[in-house]
Design an enzyme around this catalytic site. Structure first.
Site, mmCIF file in Angstrom:
data_model
loop_
_atom_site.group_PDB
_atom_site.id
_atom_site.type_symbol
_atom_site.label_atom_id
_atom_site.label_comp_id
_atom_site.label_asym_id
_atom_site.label_seq_id
_atom_site.Cartn_x
_atom_site.Cartn_y
_atom_site.Cartn_z
ATOM 1 N N HIS A 151 0.362 -1.188 -0.370
ATOM 2 C CA HIS A 151 0.026 0.007 -0.028
ATOM 3 C C HIS A 151 0.837 1.376 0.089
ATOM 4 C CE1 HIS A 151 0.997 0.177 3.991
ATOM 5 N NE2 HIS A 151 0.685 0.730 4.352
ATOM 6 N N HIS A 332 10.580 22.450 27.856
ATOM 7 C CA HIS A 332 9.787 22.557 27.246
ATOM 8 C C HIS A 332 9.737 22.009 25.741
ATOM 9 C CE1 HIS A 332 11.510 26.760 27.133
ATOM 10 N NE2 HIS A 332 10.586 25.988 25.016
ATOM 11 N N GLU A 337 4.564 17.235 20.293
ATOM 12 C CA GLU A 337 5.613 15.919 21.223
ATOM 13 C C GLU A 337 4.550 15.063 21.629
ATOM 14 O OE1 GLU A 337 7.680 17.363 24.453
ATOM 15 O OE2 GLU A 337 7.898 14.862 25.566
ATOM 16 N N GLU A 390 8.887 9.454 23.358
ATOM 17 C CA GLU A 390 8.560 11.348 23.008
ATOM 18 C C GLU A 390 9.212 10.964 21.513
ATOM 19 O OE1 GLU A 390 11.435 14.063 25.220
ATOM 20 O OE2 GLU A 390 11.304 13.229 27.141
HETATM 21 MN MN MN Z 1 2.252 2.340 5.296
#
Ligand code: MN
Length: 443
Positions: A151, A332, A337, A390
Site C-alpha cells: 500500500h 518544554h 510532542e 517522546e
Molecule cells: Mn503504511
C-alpha cells in the site's frame, strides 16, 4: 539542610508557576537561609502544599473519593471507579492545576479495534484525540506470516517495533528497492508516497506488534491506498493491457475487495531482496535503534534517533527515555510532542500559559500529547522503571531544560524572579540534566 532545601525546591515548583515560586512555607522551613536574596513580589507566594499522587491503578483504595486537602466531596451518583483509579490527578487534582487544558491523554484501549484474520489494528488521530493535530498513530499486530498488504499513503510512516520481528519491503520513485527484517526496539521509516508492505516473520511464534506514527494528526489507516483495492476497481482488460499480458486468466484471482491484513506463509528471516538493476535505496528505511547505546543520566537514560543518525527520517524524531523510580524530567518542547508509555506509570502536568495547567496520569499503552511550547514534566509515579517514547514531528530532537535555562541565566535575574538563595542557585545544572533522580532524601 542542603537536602531538605533541595527537596522543597523540587516539590514546590509547579508548572503553573507565576511570578513567585518559592513559597513562604519553604522559606519558613529553611530559617538559616536568611541571606537569601529578597524578592519583591507583587503577588503572594505560591503554595507549598504537597500534591502527591493520591493512589495508583492497583491501589488498595478500591473506591477513591475526590478529596484534595479540605476541598472535595464524595460522589453520590454513578461513577466509573476503574477509570478513577487510573486517573487520580483528574479525580482529585493537584491544587496547582487551574483553568482549562485540552485532554492530553488517549489510551489505545479506548480505540476501536479493526479485527482481521491474521491480526488487528487500532489507531489514534484527531477523530478521537483532537489535541494531537500534528501526529497520528496506529498500533498493529500481525500473527506470524500475516501481511499488512502492499500500500501507500501521502503521509510519511515511522515505526517502532514493540514485539516480534517484521519484514518490511519498499520500492522508491527511482525503482530502487529495499527490504529489512526489523526487530524489537528498531525503527523503520517510509517517505511520503513510497509504496511498502509489512509482514511478521516466524522468528517469534507469536508474530509481531509495532507502533506506527504519522506526521499528520488527521491521518487514518483506513484511508490508505491498497494494491488489492486498486486492482479490484480497474477493468480487467485494462490491467492485462498495462502488463502486456494476453492470457485472460492471468489476473482472474485478484481479490474482489481489499485484504488490508491477511494470513500468509512467513518469509525467511533476513531475506534478501529481488535483484534490482537500479540498486537499493540510497538511505536505508531502517534504523537499528535497539543497538544504540543509551546515554546514562543521573536518574535514568535516553537514546535519540533523528535525521542526524537516521538520515531518511526527516519528519519524525524520537527519544526513548527510561526514568528510574522517583526520577523525573522537566522541559518544554520546541515542537509538538507525542508520547507513548512502554512500561511503568507516569504523571505529566501540562502548563498551557496564562495560569492554565492540568495533570494527567499514564500507564503502559497510553498516549500523551504536548503542544509545542507547553511546559511539562514527566514524573515516574510507579514502583518500577518508567520507559516511554517522546516523538516529534520534526527532523531534529530538541528540548529546553528548565534547570539548565535557570543555571545559565544571570543569578540575580533568577533570584529576582524566584527568590532563590545562593546555595540553590549553586545546585542548578549548567549541563542539561535530561532525566534527574530523586535527591537522596527522597529515597
Ligand atoms: Mn503504511
Amino acid at each position: 539542610m542542603r537536602s531538605i532545601h533541595y527537596l522543597l525546591f523540587l516539590t514546590t515548583l509547579s508548572p503553573a508557576y507565576g511570578a513567585a515560586l518559592l513559597s513562604r512555607g519553604a522559606r519558613d522551613a529553611t530559617p538559616t537561609l536568611s541571606s537569601a536574596a529578597e524578592p519583591t513580589p507583587t503577588v503572594p507566594y505560591a503554595s507549598t502544599t504537597p500534591n502527591a499522587v493520591l493512589w495508583g491503578p492497583a491501589s488498595s483504595n478500591s473506591v477513591p473519593k475526590p478529596f484534595r486537602g479540605k476541598t472535595g466531596a464524595s460522589v453520590l451518583g454513578p461513577d466509573n471507579t476503574p477509570i478513577d483509579l487510573q486517573n487520580p490527578d483528574l479525580f482529585a487534582p493537584p491544587s496547582t492545576d487551574n483553568g482549562d487544558v485540552a485532554n492530553s491523554k488517549w489510551p489505545f484501549s479506548m480505540s476501536h479495534m479493526r479485527l482481521q484474520t491474521g491480526g488487528w489494528a487500532r489507531q489514534q488521530n484527531t477523530e478521537m484525540f483532537p489535541v494531537a493535530t500534528s501526529m497520528a498513530a496506529v498500533d498493529m499486530r500481525l500473527e506470524a506470516g500475516a501481511i499488512r498488504e502492499l500500500h501507500w499513503h501521502s503521509t510519511a510512516e515511522w515505526a517502532y517495533v514493540l514485539k516480534g520481528t517484521t519484514q518490511v519491503t519498499s520500492v522508491d520513485q527511482d525503482g530502487r528497492n529495499f527490504i529489512a527484517t526489523v526487530r524489537p526496539g528498531d525503527l523503520w521509516y517510509f517517505p511520503p508516497g513510497i509504496p511498502h508492505s509489512l509482514q511478521a516473520t516466524n522468528e517469534s511464534v507469536e508474530g509481531s506488534e509495532f507502533l506506527l506514527v504519522f506526521p499528520d494528526g488527521a491521518f487514518s489507516d483506513d484511508g490508505t491506498f491498497l494494491l488489492t483495492d486498486w486492482l479490484a476497481h480497474v477493468p480487467a482488460e485494462v490491467i492485462r493491457k498495462n502488463f502486456g499480458i494476453t492470457n485472460p486468466d492471468a489476473f482472474s484471482r485478484i481479490p474482489s475487495k481489499q485484504l488490508y491484513i491477511f494470513p500468509a506463509a512467513p518469509p525467511a528471516d533476513d531475506a534478501e531482496d529481488v535483484s534490482d538493476p537500479q540498486g537499493t535505496v540510497p538511505q536505508p528505511f531502517f534504523f537499528p535503534f535497539s543497538q544504540m547505546a543509551p546515554t546514562k543520566l543521573e536518574g535514568g537514560s535516553v537514546k535519540i534517533a533523528d535525521s542526524t543518525v537516521f538520515d531518511v527520517a526527516t519528519k519524525i524524531a524520537v527519544a526513548e527515555v527510561e526514568v528510574e523510580v522517583g526520577g523525573m524530567r522537566w522541559w518544554h518542547p520546541t515542537q509538538d510532542e507525542w508520547t507513548f508509555v512502554l512500561e511503568g506509570e507516569a504523571r505529566i502536568t501540562i502548563f498551557a500559559a496564562n495560569s492554565n495547567a492540568r495533570t494527567f496520569n499514564f500507564q503502559a499503552g497510553d498516549i500523551g500529547f504536548i503542544p509545542a511550547s507547553y511546559g511539562h514534566y514527566v514524573e515516574n509515579t510507579g514502583n518500577g522503571t518508567l520507559k516511554y517514547l517522546e516523538v516529534f514531528n520534526s527532523d531534529r530532537f530538541q528540548d529546553i531544560s528548565l534547570n539548565q535555562w535557570l543555571a545559565l541565566t544571570p543569578p540575580a535575574l533568577v533570584k529576582a524572579h524566584l527568590g532563590l538563595d545562593d546555595e540553590t542557585i549553586s545546585l542548578l545544572k549548567k549541563v542539561k540534566p535530561t532525566v534527574v533522580g530523586p535527591p537522596s532524601s527522597f529515597k
